[in-house]
Write a protein that holds these residues in place. Structure first.
Motif, PDB file in Angstrom:
ATOM      1  N   ARG A  17      16.110  15.464  37.986  1.00 19.31           N
ATOM      2  CA  ARG A  17      16.449  16.532  37.042  1.00 19.31           C
ATOM      3  C   ARG A  17      17.801  16.262  36.383  1.00 19.31           C
ATOM      4  O   ARG A  17      17.972  16.423  35.172  1.00 19.31           O
ATOM      5  N   PHE A  18      18.769  15.801  37.189  1.00 16.44           N
ATOM      6  CA  PHE A  18      20.090  15.494  36.645  1.00 16.44           C
ATOM      7  C   PHE A  18      20.009  14.373  35.616  1.00 16.44           C
ATOM      8  O   PHE A  18      20.602  14.451  34.540  1.00 16.44           O
ATOM      9  N   GLU A  19      19.259  13.340  35.925  1.00 17.69           N
ATOM     10  CA  GLU A  19      19.146  12.217  35.003  1.00 17.69           C
ATOM     11  C   GLU A  19      18.370  12.581  33.740  1.00 17.69           C
ATOM     12  O   GLU A  19      18.633  12.029  32.677  1.00 17.69           O
ATOM     13  N   GLN A  20      17.437  13.522  33.832  1.00 16.29           N
ATOM     14  CA  GLN A  20      16.603  13.866  32.682  1.00 16.29           C
ATOM     15  C   GLN A  20      17.143  15.053  31.885  1.00 16.29           C
ATOM     16  O   GLN A  20      17.192  15.001  30.658  1.00 16.29           O
ATOM     17  N   SER A  21      17.531  16.116  32.581  1.00 20.19           N
ATOM     18  CA  SER A  21      17.975  17.318  31.861  1.00 20.19           C
ATOM     19  C   SER A  21      19.452  17.615  32.056  1.00 20.19           C
ATOM     20  O   SER A  21      19.960  18.600  31.525  1.00 20.19           O
ATOM     21  N   HIS A  22      20.129  16.776  32.832  1.00 26.95           N
ATOM     22  CA  HIS A  22      21.576  16.835  33.040  1.00 26.95           C
ATOM     23  C   HIS A  22      22.027  18.102  33.745  1.00 26.95           C
ATOM     24  O   HIS A  22      23.154  18.552  33.557  1.00 26.95           O
ATOM     25  N   GLU A  23      21.188  18.654  34.600  1.00 30.65           N
ATOM     26  CA  GLU A  23      21.519  19.859  35.354  1.00 30.65           C
ATOM     27  C   GLU A  23      21.568  19.542  36.841  1.00 30.65           C
ATOM     28  O   GLU A  23      20.659  18.888  37.374  1.00 30.65           O
ATOM     29  N   GLY A  57      27.259  20.834  26.751  1.00 28.60           N
ATOM     30  CA  GLY A  57      26.076  19.986  26.892  1.00 28.60           C
ATOM     31  C   GLY A  57      26.404  18.510  26.766  1.00 28.60           C
ATOM     32  O   GLY A  57      25.824  17.671  27.461  1.00 28.60           O
ATOM     33  N   ASP A  58      27.342  18.201  25.884  1.00 24.79           N
ATOM     34  CA  ASP A  58      27.760  16.806  25.707  1.00 24.79           C
ATOM     35  C   ASP A  58      28.452  16.281  26.957  1.00 24.79           C
ATOM     36  O   ASP A  58      28.240  15.132  27.358  1.00 24.79           O
ATOM     37  N   VAL A  59      29.278  17.116  27.580  1.00 24.16           N
ATOM     38  CA  VAL A  59      29.960  16.709  28.813  1.00 24.16           C
ATOM     39  C   VAL A  59      28.932  16.436  29.899  1.00 24.16           C
ATOM     40  O   VAL A  59      28.994  15.406  30.592  1.00 24.16           O
ATOM     41  N   MET A  60      27.966  17.341  30.047  1.00 24.11           N
ATOM     42  CA  MET A  60      26.934  17.167  31.071  1.00 24.11           C
ATOM     43  C   MET A  60      26.128  15.898  30.827  1.00 24.11           C
ATOM     44  O   MET A  60      25.835  15.148  31.759  1.00 24.11           O
ATOM     45  N   THR A  61      25.782  15.649  29.566  1.00 24.64           N
ATOM     46  CA  THR A  61      25.035  14.443  29.221  1.00 24.64           C
ATOM     47  C   THR A  61      25.844  13.193  29.557  1.00 24.64           C
ATOM     48  O   THR A  61      25.321  12.249  30.166  1.00 24.64           O
ATOM     49  N   ASN A  62      27.108  13.187  29.189  1.00 23.66           N
ATOM     50  CA  ASN A  62      27.958  12.026  29.448  1.00 23.66           C
ATOM     51  C   ASN A  62      28.131  11.764  30.939  1.00 23.66           C
ATOM     52  O   ASN A  62      28.084  10.614  31.379  1.00 23.66           O
ATOM     53  N   VAL A  63      28.306  12.817  31.717  1.00 24.10           N
ATOM     54  CA  VAL A  63      28.453  12.647  33.171  1.00 24.10           C
ATOM     55  C   VAL A  63      27.167  12.085  33.759  1.00 24.10           C
ATOM     56  O   VAL A  63      27.190  11.161  34.574  1.00 24.10           O
ATOM     57  N   ALA A  64      26.040  12.624  33.347  1.00 23.14           N
ATOM     58  CA  ALA A  64      24.754  12.137  33.862  1.00 23.14           C
ATOM     59  C   ALA A  64      24.531  10.674  33.482  1.00 23.14           C
ATOM     60  O   ALA A  64      24.085   9.875  34.313  1.00 23.14           O
TER      61      ALA A  64
END
Length: 91
Positions: A40-46, A3-10
């Motif tokens: 969605r990517f910017e808000q939930s990182h998906e 989750g941290d990786v996804m957040t950082n990438v976003a």
């Protein structure tokens, strides 16, 4: 954690988008990714990997994928030593 990786990438993508002076809508148009997916990517990182690649190209960051999975995995120091010998390098 994943989750941290996804957040950082976003977060880095948002920063890069803003550096380019793009709105979410402009990025959607340039990347071919739907506005909803970008939001969605910017808000939930998906986001799907394909969409992420398209966004990277639109932001001129496609070379950032070159490092993904590029480093070899070594389970032991002996594996590092053996790989170094195979490559003809000495440390």
């Amino acid at each position: 954690m994943p989750g941290d990786v996804m957040t950082n990438v976003a977060e880095r993508m948002v920063k890069r988008r803003k550096e380019h002076g793009m709105t979410q809508a402009t990025l959607a148009e340039k990347s071919g990714v739907s506005l909803g997916s970008i939001r969605r990517f910017e808000q939930s990182h998906e986001i799907s990997f394909g969409s992420l690649v398209n966004i990277a190209f639109a932001l001129h960051c496609e070379q950032d994928f070159d490092a993904l999975f590029a480093q070899p995995y070594y389970a032991t120091i002996d594996a590092v030593t053996a790989a170094t010998r195979r490559n003809g390098s000495r440390t």
